[in-house]
Design a protein around this motif. Structure first.
Motif, mmCIF file in Angstrom:
data_model
loop_
_atom_site.group_PDB
_atom_site.id
_atom_site.type_symbol
_atom_site.label_atom_id
_atom_site.label_comp_id
_atom_site.label_asym_id
_atom_site.label_seq_id
_atom_site.Cartn_x
_atom_site.Cartn_y
_atom_site.Cartn_z
ATOM 1 N N ILE A 74 36.751 36.097 50.743
ATOM 2 C CA ILE A 74 35.555 35.583 50.070
ATOM 3 C C ILE A 74 35.193 36.454 48.869
ATOM 4 O O ILE A 74 34.914 35.952 47.772
ATOM 5 N N HIS A 75 35.229 37.774 49.062
ATOM 6 C CA HIS A 75 34.838 38.664 47.965
ATOM 7 C C HIS A 75 35.874 38.661 46.846
ATOM 8 O O HIS A 75 35.520 38.614 45.666
ATOM 9 N N GLY A 76 37.163 38.709 47.225
ATOM 10 C CA GLY A 76 38.204 38.760 46.208
ATOM 11 C C GLY A 76 38.555 37.420 45.611
ATOM 12 O O GLY A 76 39.007 37.356 44.458
ATOM 13 N N GLY A 77 38.359 36.342 46.362
ATOM 14 C CA GLY A 77 38.730 35.020 45.864
ATOM 15 C C GLY A 77 37.589 34.218 45.290
ATOM 16 O O GLY A 77 37.828 33.238 44.560
ATOM 17 N N LEU B 133 33.948 34.852 40.232
ATOM 18 C CA LEU B 133 32.729 34.246 39.707
ATOM 19 C C LEU B 133 31.991 35.206 38.777
ATOM 20 O O LEU B 133 31.466 34.795 37.727
ATOM 21 N N ILE B 134 31.949 36.494 39.131
ATOM 22 C CA ILE B 134 31.326 37.484 38.244
ATOM 23 C C ILE B 134 32.073 37.564 36.917
ATOM 24 O O ILE B 134 31.457 37.624 35.840
ATOM 25 N N TYR B 135 33.402 37.534 36.973
ATOM 26 C CA TYR B 135 34.194 37.571 35.738
ATOM 27 C C TYR B 135 33.907 36.341 34.876
ATOM 28 O O TYR B 135 33.790 36.446 33.652
ATOM 29 N N PHE B 136 33.808 35.178 35.503
ATOM 30 C CA PHE B 136 33.550 33.954 34.743
ATOM 31 C C PHE B 136 32.156 33.968 34.119
ATOM 32 O O PHE B 136 31.973 33.501 32.985
ATOM 33 N N VAL B 137 31.168 34.479 34.832
ATOM 34 C CA VAL B 137 29.811 34.516 34.297
ATOM 35 C C VAL B 137 29.753 35.371 33.031
ATOM 36 O O VAL B 137 29.075 35.019 32.054
ATOM 37 N N PHE B 138 30.459 36.481 33.012
ATOM 38 C CA PHE B 138 30.403 37.375 31.856
ATOM 39 C C PHE B 138 31.300 36.917 30.709
ATOM 40 O O PHE B 138 30.939 37.094 29.540
ATOM 41 N N THR B 139 32.457 36.364 31.013
ATOM 42 C CA THR B 139 33.437 36.067 29.965
ATOM 43 C C THR B 139 33.576 34.590 29.637
ATOM 44 O O THR B 139 34.112 34.258 28.576
ATOM 45 N N ARG B 140 33.163 33.695 30.534
ATOM 46 C CA ARG B 140 33.363 32.255 30.370
ATOM 47 C C ARG B 140 34.842 31.906 30.233
ATOM 48 O O ARG B 140 35.221 30.980 29.502
ATOM 49 N N LYS B 141 35.685 32.647 30.940
ATOM 50 C CA LYS B 141 37.121 32.405 30.931
ATOM 51 C C LYS B 141 37.601 32.188 32.356
ATOM 52 O O LYS B 141 36.916 32.544 33.320
ATOM 53 N N ASN B 142 38.801 31.601 32.480
ATOM 54 C CA ASN B 142 39.372 31.333 33.796
ATOM 55 C C ASN B 142 39.808 32.646 34.442
ATOM 56 O O ASN B 142 40.737 33.311 33.955
ATOM 57 N N PRO B 143 39.180 33.075 35.532
ATOM 58 C CA PRO B 143 39.558 34.356 36.144
ATOM 59 C C PRO B 143 40.926 34.328 36.796
ATOM 60 O O PRO B 143 41.617 35.350 36.856
ATOM 61 N N PHE B 144 41.344 33.174 37.296
ATOM 62 C CA PHE B 144 42.618 33.105 37.995
ATOM 63 C C PHE B 144 43.797 33.188 37.028
ATOM 64 O O PHE B 144 44.876 33.643 37.405
ATOM 65 N N ARG B 145 43.608 32.756 35.798
ATOM 66 C CA ARG B 145 44.645 32.972 34.793
ATOM 67 C C ARG B 145 44.781 34.464 34.487
ATOM 68 O O ARG B 145 45.881 34.960 34.249
ATOM 69 N N PHE B 146 43.650 35.161 34.492
ATOM 70 C CA PHE B 146 43.680 36.616 34.297
ATOM 71 C C PHE B 146 44.392 37.299 35.461
ATOM 72 O O PHE B 146 45.211 38.201 35.264
ATOM 73 N N LEU B 147 44.098 36.867 36.686
ATOM 74 C CA LEU B 147 44.711 37.472 37.863
ATOM 75 C C LEU B 147 46.184 37.124 37.987
ATOM 76 O O LEU B 147 46.947 37.873 38.627
ATOM 77 N N LEU B 148 46.603 36.005 37.389
ATOM 78 C CA LEU B 148 48.001 35.592 37.485
ATOM 79 C C LEU B 148 48.923 36.600 36.806
ATOM 80 O O LEU B 148 50.082 36.747 37.214
ATOM 81 N N GLY B 149 48.426 37.303 35.805
ATOM 82 C CA GLY B 149 49.244 38.302 35.143
ATOM 83 C C GLY B 149 49.310 39.628 35.874
ATOM 84 O O GLY B 149 49.943 40.571 35.371
ATOM 85 N N LEU B 150 48.689 39.708 37.044
ATOM 86 C CA LEU B 150 48.643 40.966 37.798
ATOM 87 C C LEU B 150 49.308 40.839 39.165
ATOM 88 O O LEU B 150 48.960 41.562 40.099
ATOM 89 N N LEU B 151 50.256 39.912 39.289
ATOM 90 C CA LEU B 151 50.903 39.709 40.584
ATOM 91 C C LEU B 151 51.710 40.927 41.018
ATOM 92 O O LEU B 151 51.760 41.259 42.203
ATOM 93 N N THR B 152 52.342 41.606 40.059
ATOM 94 C CA THR B 152 53.151 42.779 40.412
ATOM 95 C C THR B 152 52.315 43.908 41.005
ATOM 96 O O THR B 152 52.649 44.433 42.081
ATOM 97 N N PRO B 153 51.212 44.330 40.361
ATOM 98 C CA PRO B 153 50.400 45.378 41.005
ATOM 99 C C PRO B 153 49.760 44.925 42.307
ATOM 100 O O PRO B 153 49.577 45.745 43.217
ATOM 101 N N PHE B 154 49.440 43.634 42.445
ATOM 102 C CA PHE B 154 48.896 43.156 43.717
ATOM 103 C C PHE B 154 49.938 43.267 44.825
ATOM 104 O O PHE B 154 49.617 43.655 45.956
ATOM 105 N N ALA B 155 51.184 42.926 44.503
ATOM 106 C CA ALA B 155 52.250 43.071 45.502
ATOM 107 C C ALA B 155 52.469 44.541 45.862
ATOM 108 O O ALA B 155 52.701 44.877 47.033
ATOM 109 N N THR B 156 52.381 45.412 44.868
ATOM 110 C CA THR B 156 52.519 46.845 45.138
ATOM 111 C C THR B 156 51.388 47.344 46.027
ATOM 112 O O THR B 156 51.598 48.138 46.948
ATOM 113 N N ALA B 157 50.166 46.874 45.752
ATOM 114 C CA ALA B 157 49.023 47.277 46.570
ATOM 115 C C ALA B 157 49.176 46.802 48.011
ATOM 116 O O ALA B 157 48.875 47.540 48.962
#
Length: 439
Positions: free
Chosen positions: A216-219, A224-248
């Motif tokens: 709930i917090h991460g998804g 939602l906080i990112y979208f409120v501040f930037t008015r951009k798609n947060p999941f497109r931003f997160l899509l470029g971070l799959l490698t560090p997420f897999a490492t984590a």
């Protein structure tokens, strides 16, 4: 930055394998090298899981013997030693983490963006703690499992002072002792429990509650906080971070994810290097949303196991203590478990039930680390957007000032009677009346 550090060592064994020699022997040597590298990287996790399995088998085998209280005390003694060693290193670990986090803050470069970053870290961690407490009270993972007998081992009387040892040796001994201690902790708990099925069910509900809070917090909350501040798609931003997420997820370490996170967030998402290299190292130390979630769930879970009704003051203490202690949680595997003891002692709960949290922490710690690094990345993205917006606003104001300065200069040149300048030839310029007016 070396390539091996960016990949966290995962490609090193693959690169060394083919160099062993051509043909089948080289392939065999490469596979052996990869297996050895895997065992080196995940040896502690494998030993911990083996300790849990061995402890479960030991406890199940000894339940039929109807051990008395003294025998159970002897069985739990190695596990009690592990818990006391963990409690012994809590204060130095938290103090060192806080000092290193404060030392990484450059007061001259904080400014407005630094204040926004600190506010973001504090508010998101506090919100994560509140979400975890709410989920724990709704799902009630510890309800119905109040069948633990007293685990007081009567070891409060201290013996002679121990022989001093080097600090590094003590930490290494603790690391080697963890699987053995967990085996006896789990075994003694299974012997003490009256209903094993209820214990397994409660632990399963605890794991589900923690992972649900992370989802709930991460998804939802952080995007939602990112979208409120930037008015951009947060999941497109997160899509470029799959490698560090897999490492984590694989390493359970925020610090180990830092090199690949910097690389991906700068190259894939275009975040300014000054922003990413300022905020990500700080976030790896002080921003622990995932740790705050599982710590609050664990605190409420242990309270329910001991049939303790938490009052409003204790709930507030859990929120504040979890938010503050997550700042000092080390960015290493199982780093947050150590700070749970601080929360338990703050609200007056026993710490011996930490053995149950240690037994399943290798599962929960993976989603915990993913949420931790996700909060850091989205915070860097928000700061980058605010910085770009402030720069555009400054450029626009500067261009407006330049446009207004041009007609003012022309107006001054045309109306000032003390400045003479050549005028085009015409009847008005050669008349004596105009010269007299200038004089």
């Amino acid at each position: 930055m070396e390539k091996s550090s960016e990949t966290n060592g995962y490609l090193d064994s693959a690169q060394e394998g083919p160099a062993a020699g051509p043909g089948e022997p080289g392939t065999t040597a490469g596979r052996a090298g990869r297996c050895a590298g895997f065992l080196r990287r995940h040896g502690l996790v494998l030993l911990t899981v083996s300790g849990v399995v061995a402890g479960a088998g030991l406890g199940a085998a000894l339940r039929g013997l109807k051990l008395n209280r003294t025998q159970v005390t002897y069985l739990a003694f190695p596990g009690e030693m592990l818990l006391r060693m963990l409690r012994m290193i809590i204060l130095p670990l938290v103090v060192c983490s806080l000092v290193s986090g404060a030392a990484s803050l450059d007061a001259s470069s904080l400014g407005r963006l630094g204040g926004i970053a600190i506010a973001y870290f504090g508010l998101t961690t506090l919100g994560a703690s509140a979400l975890a407490v709410a989920l724990a009270f709704i799902i009630k993972p510890g309800s119905g499992a109040q069948t633990l007998q007293s685990s007081d081992l009567g070891l409060e009387d201290s013996g002679p002072p121990p022989v001093p040892k080097e600090t590094v040796d003590s930490f290494l001994d603790l690391t080697r002792y963890v699987p053995v201690g967990i085996m006896f902790l789990v075994g003694s708990k299974i012997v003490e429990m009256k209903d094993i099925i209820m214990l397994v069910t409660s632990l399963g509900k605890y794991i589900f509650t923690s992972i649900l809070g992370h989802f709930i917090h991460g998804g939802i909350v952080l995007p939602l906080i990112y979208f409120v501040f930037t008015r951009k798609n947060p999941f497109r931003f997160l899509l470029g971070l799959l490698t560090p997420f897999a490492t984590a997820f694989a390493t359970c370490s925020s610090s180990a994810t830092l090199p690949s996170m910097m690389k991906c967030i700068e190259e894939n998402n275009g975040v300014d290097k000054r922003i990413s290299r300022f905020i990500l190292p700080i976030g790896a130390t002080v921003n622990m949303d995932g740790a705050a979630i599982f710590q609050c769930v664990a605190a409420v879970f242990i309270a329910q196991l001991n049939n303790v009704e938490l009052r409003a003051g204790q709930i507030f203490t859990i929120l504040v203590t979890a938010t503050a202690s997550s700042v000092g949680a080390a960015g290493v595997p199982a780093g947050g478990v150590l700070t749970i003891a601080i929360i338990l002692e703050a609200i007056g709960l026993p710490t011996h039930d930490l053995s149950l949290i240690l037994a399943v922490d290798w599962i929960v710690d993976r989603t915990t680390t993913v949420v931790n690094v996700e909060g850091d990345a989205l915070g860097a993205g928000i700061l980058h957007h605010l910085n770009q917006k402030a720069m555009k606003r400054g450029e626009q104001e500067l261009s407006e000032v330049k446009v207004e300065a041009i007609p003012n200069c022309k107006s001054e040149e045309e109306t000032s009677p003390l400045v003479t300048h050549p005028n085009p030839a015409g009847p008005a310029a050669s008349t004596p009346e105009s010269k007299e007016s200038v004089l």
